[in-house]
Design an enzyme around this catalytic site. Structure first.
Site, PDB file in Angstrom:
ATOM      1  N   LYS C 190     -10.339   9.812   2.011  1.00  0.00           N
ATOM      2  CA  LYS C 190      -9.931   9.081   2.097  1.00  0.00           C
ATOM      3  C   LYS C 190      -9.202   8.384   0.951  1.00  0.00           C
ATOM      4  O   LYS C 190      -8.604   7.850   1.041  1.00  0.00           O
ATOM      5  CB  LYS C 190     -10.841   8.054   2.320  1.00  0.00           C
ATOM      6  CG  LYS C 190     -11.500   6.993   1.651  1.00  0.00           C
ATOM      7  CD  LYS C 190     -10.502   5.629   2.903  1.00  0.00           C
ATOM      8  CE  LYS C 190     -10.457   4.153   3.092  1.00  0.00           C
ATOM      9  NZ  LYS C 190     -10.290   3.813   2.045  1.00  0.00           N
ATOM     10  N   GLU C 197      -0.805   6.161   1.519  1.00  0.00           N
ATOM     11  CA  GLU C 197      -0.463   4.636   1.572  1.00  0.00           C
ATOM     12  C   GLU C 197      -0.146   3.942   0.384  1.00  0.00           C
ATOM     13  O   GLU C 197       1.411   3.872   0.830  1.00  0.00           O
ATOM     14  CB  GLU C 197      -2.060   4.104   1.519  1.00  0.00           C
ATOM     15  CG  GLU C 197      -1.974   2.947   2.381  1.00  0.00           C
ATOM     16  CD  GLU C 197      -3.409   1.871   1.724  1.00  0.00           C
ATOM     17  OE1 GLU C 197      -4.419   2.553   2.540  1.00  0.00           O
ATOM     18  OE2 GLU C 197      -4.057   0.675   0.838  1.00  0.00           O
TER      19      GLU C 197
END
Lengths: 339, 339, 339, 339
Positions: C190, C197
């Site tokens: 993650k 991102e």
């Protein structure tokens, strides 16, 4: 003063020689007995074969300079000294320790009443002659006690012209050593110094690489869809003599620097640098500097990309580059060009 | 509508097929006669063997789409069309031309009263099926005349859910094509699109490379002075299945994207990507995007470092890396480590 | 299944709703009693007022999902659960914890025979509707036990078209959740996801910023020695409608992505984004991704410069910039230009 | 020798003084008559009020040094000289011209049989005293004719210790000036010099900025979800005296350099640099260096990010930063934090 030296590699041995030249008396130890005997030919230098013996030969409060590889080896020596020295003694870690380790080591020694000074030492193989730039952290009183040693090891005030505006008494920093603050402050400042060093080195290297390719317009341009065409080859038809360029920049230019001097010297020996493959190592401080920037939340793109260029020089982006080629193949049907 | 197509490579041929599917009639030309005959098996497709014949087959005002390699070849076709077409005709450059060339080409054609539309065309080998995203610059009236062609070639409104907040009549952009402004505006927007593409691709590639090395703590750590030690190997003992990771990210994650879909697809075929060497090409737009940023004086560090990673993948920093190694040898006596 | 949820903020509350929708039964707790009572209007949802009560309401082996701020608060909850739950129970940390904390937390719980699953949860405020992409680390048997919960929370296989080449049974990753490896592996994956991102976001932002300044050639050019002149203003005379550009890119282009969809949506609401000042926060994962790259010794220049652009947006290079101006004043007599 | 100087700003006037000191005779012109009369108080210095008069006062072959702002002004002077001088005369452009302009200017002059030497001149306001580092391109015979002027203006061999390994006759570069190649080569080398300068400056600035924030662990840490927490404040509790640090680095350290000397001097005057706002200008060479790297297809991430830091210091990423904040608001509901 009297001082014990642990670790007689290139740096440690040269430090001893410089201290003895400055009138100090050294007791020296290395796990390699040959290194000890090689150095005891120097005047005022006594060899010992154990840390216990080293402690015995020194008068209290003892001053012991540790000059061994950073990390586990330094930690081992610090722990052994915690059991060998006495309250009031002073240990100097002159290696390339991570400043966070200094904080831990200082606690280990402080439990026995022993002081740790962390001493960032810059100067490389040239320090024997030029003196070493010293950045010191730890207990201030301990620093004051040891200052005569630092003054001897440092380059001294004559190593550079006085900064305009400085007047009156010569400041500590002008002599080439500086008390920077509590435990770890010395190696913190040295760490950032090395971070800057990475950036400066990369600046010179990138610039020379651009000069090296300044004749690309003389080459046949590949005309295929996989290669960005050079639209203006007439602007890239220079055969630059890079050795001479680095030499001319040494005088009067804005980028005059010791690193440039060294580059000119390297190119004088070997204008094409054929003996190097271009796999550039890094030894920790650059990484730690970037981590400090990130922890502080401040941008350091130049120092960081300088570090990454070293990683990339060691082919550590290979998988990532394959991913890029695979994506290009997927969306555009592009095949990789051969080398 | 009736349209002439010059250049029947993968992109040109697929564009013709998509136009014919949409009810348009195509006259097609390629310098390779085989490419022409291969395509005339399609319905409503007529082959010709010269630009003069192409012009003769089309009714005025003629619409001619040029789909040939950017640079000298496109310029040659534009110049030939300037002598073949008539005032009022419209040329569409759908290739990857530099927008500055569009401005020059538009002037060449405008001298004859011919309009040039520059049309950035994104979609790659998938466009035949998905439709092509079109970014168009040039004379607005010419654009309006040709709009039915663009509407056919573009993906159409159903290709994506409507953006929340948009209401009423479907806007042009929602159909997948956009009039961007005067000459060059279309390729300018396409250029920046590709610049973003470089950055996104590099983002995925860097991330996957970090996952690829997440097991470095399982390896023996080299303990020499030339290698920064990994101080916390216990944090890097993961064997990540990168193919599955890219697959899971395709659903519900913030980084869901077509490039991620393609990456998952590539890894599905070849989890280690052994068939790639990692020499990543670039075909111009990334460079031009960076030059635009610099001319505008705005920072674009992400897009630029993405571009540089491609250069570096092709070993174009080799001399610079040798300079770095040479400096390290000079000041620290460091020898290069072997690979 | 039966599940306890600790932390009923936006994410926790939406997770509960999604679980209940999926047929699970939830016992919910928050230190804010109002948050508890607000949620117990949902079916199959029981509120409790302490962790002890939560444990009492759940049948062994208990499954407890923790959704509280990462760092000290999560650590506090974990420690309290270590004293409240029993051997065989399972704790899921679905927050944004640093994966290194997971490793520590897992040890605290393992001492009591309790399992910790670290669960990276992507989807933001949209997850209630779209489902959450889940990346899970920890004990495999515990994961298998809880899998029905993950299957409910995840977007499910229909959230994306099947990757070409995948055949036969639907893999776990295709349902939107993935077991990634031992403790910390979920949050590690993650973390890298968020690093990517940052890079993708910066790619879009830099590109749009270049488009935003594409009309700089229409402005008067300052002609003084402190300003690099724009030598070719004729190439920068475009007024690009950025809202429409982001919309057109949503269909058929290579950079189609959820982040682009969101950007188009934001620009639809506010084409000039006047309500933002441009001070961009970061919440940890981007920093940790860079630190991982550095520890691994792999280059991540795109992800790192994306992070630094956020730092710079918060004026954290101010002192450094002053140093630059001071140097320019020193060597060139350059005064700073006013803003 | 006899020499005409056009442009009597700071640089031009100091060059004249240095030439006269070296025994040359100067005829000087500036569009500002006061600048002319101010300088004619120097010995062997004659003022004139037009380029025609300048040409009349000089014996053939005339040598004219142009020291006016780069760009349009230099081009104007070159064109006027093309109409004023005679075949065989020599023009030296000592300003900061883009090397591509040199190539164009050389053609303009060559049509009249006049030679252009492009002369990159480094040294800033200190050159009067230290001498100027000169990088020269153009016709070799013209260079040889003018060499005595260059030898006077340059710092001379004593300005730096001889590079180890150099033996025998003093090379040209050792005197502080260098013939670099055909037209444009001088300014090309100077351009790259300035690119390196940007990188070195940024390296120092980033490092000092990290030291400036080394006490961040003493501040209260904000504990909200929008701020990455500092997990180890105990490592950032140093109040570093940055003025002293720059001073100590001047002696014996690896990063010793003229830029560091200047930084120490600036900090000596103003330890906090309050008089600067941190808006850093750039004057062209940094941009051109990056464009050269891109055209050559070689990576220059350090020099480029150094350039971008200057752009960012002038708030030229504002729209991009707003885009980032808008995306964060979209996917995570994050509000911007106030400053």
């Amino acid at each position: 003063m009297q001082l014990g030296m642990i670790g007689l590699g290139r740096m440690g041995a040269n430090l001893v020689r410089r201290m003895v030249d400055g009138g100090h008396e050294c007791v020296v130890y290395d796990h390699n007995a040959d290194a000890v005997s090689a150095l005891t030919t120097e005047p005022n230098t006594t060899g010992v074969s154990s840390l216990a013996e080293l402690a015995a030969q020194l008068s209290a409060p003892r001053v012991v300079w540790v000059m061994v590889p950073a990390g586990a080896i330094t930690t081992g020596v610090i722990e052994e000294l915690a059991g060998t020295l006495e309250a009031g003694d002073i240990v100097i870690d002159g290696g390339n320790s991570y400043y966070r380790d200094d904080i831990a080591h200082a606690k280990v020694l402080a439990d026995k009443g022993i002081h740790l000074l962390d001493c960032g030492t810059s100067g490389g193989v040239w320090g024997r002659e030029r003196g070493y730039c010293l950045m010191v952290g730890g207990d201030r009183a301990a620093f004051d006690h040891v200052e005569p040693i630092f003054a001897t090891v440092a380059p001294g005030v004559d190593a550079a012209p006085r900064t305009p505006g400085r007047e009156g008494e010569i400041a500590q920093a002008e002599k080439g050593y500086l008390y920077c603050g509590p435990s770890g402050a010395g190696h913190f400042v040295k760490m950032v110094h090395n971070g800057i060093e990475y950036g400066m080195m990369a600046s010179i290297a990138e610039g020379l690489n651009i000069l090296h390719h300044a004749n690309i317009g003389k080459q046949d341009q590949q005309g295929d869809a996989e290669t960005a065409p050079l639209s203006n080859p007439e602007f890239y038809r220079y055969d630059i003599d890079i050795e001479q360029v680095t030499e001319v920049w040494r005088r009067g230019s804005v980028i005059g620097s010791w690193l440039l001097d060294l580059t000119a010297s390297a190119l004088q020996k070997s204008p094409q640098l054929e003996e190097f493959a271009g796999r550039v190592s890094d030894s920790g401080e650059g990484r730690w500097t970037v981590i400090a920037a990130i922890d502080e939340g401040v941008p350091a793109p130049v120092l960081t990309t300088a570090l990454y260029a070293r990683f990339a020089s060691r082919q550590l982006f290979e998988f990532g580059a394959k991913v890029l080629s695979a994506m290009r193949k997927q969306f555009g049907g592009h095949d990789e060009k051969s080398g």
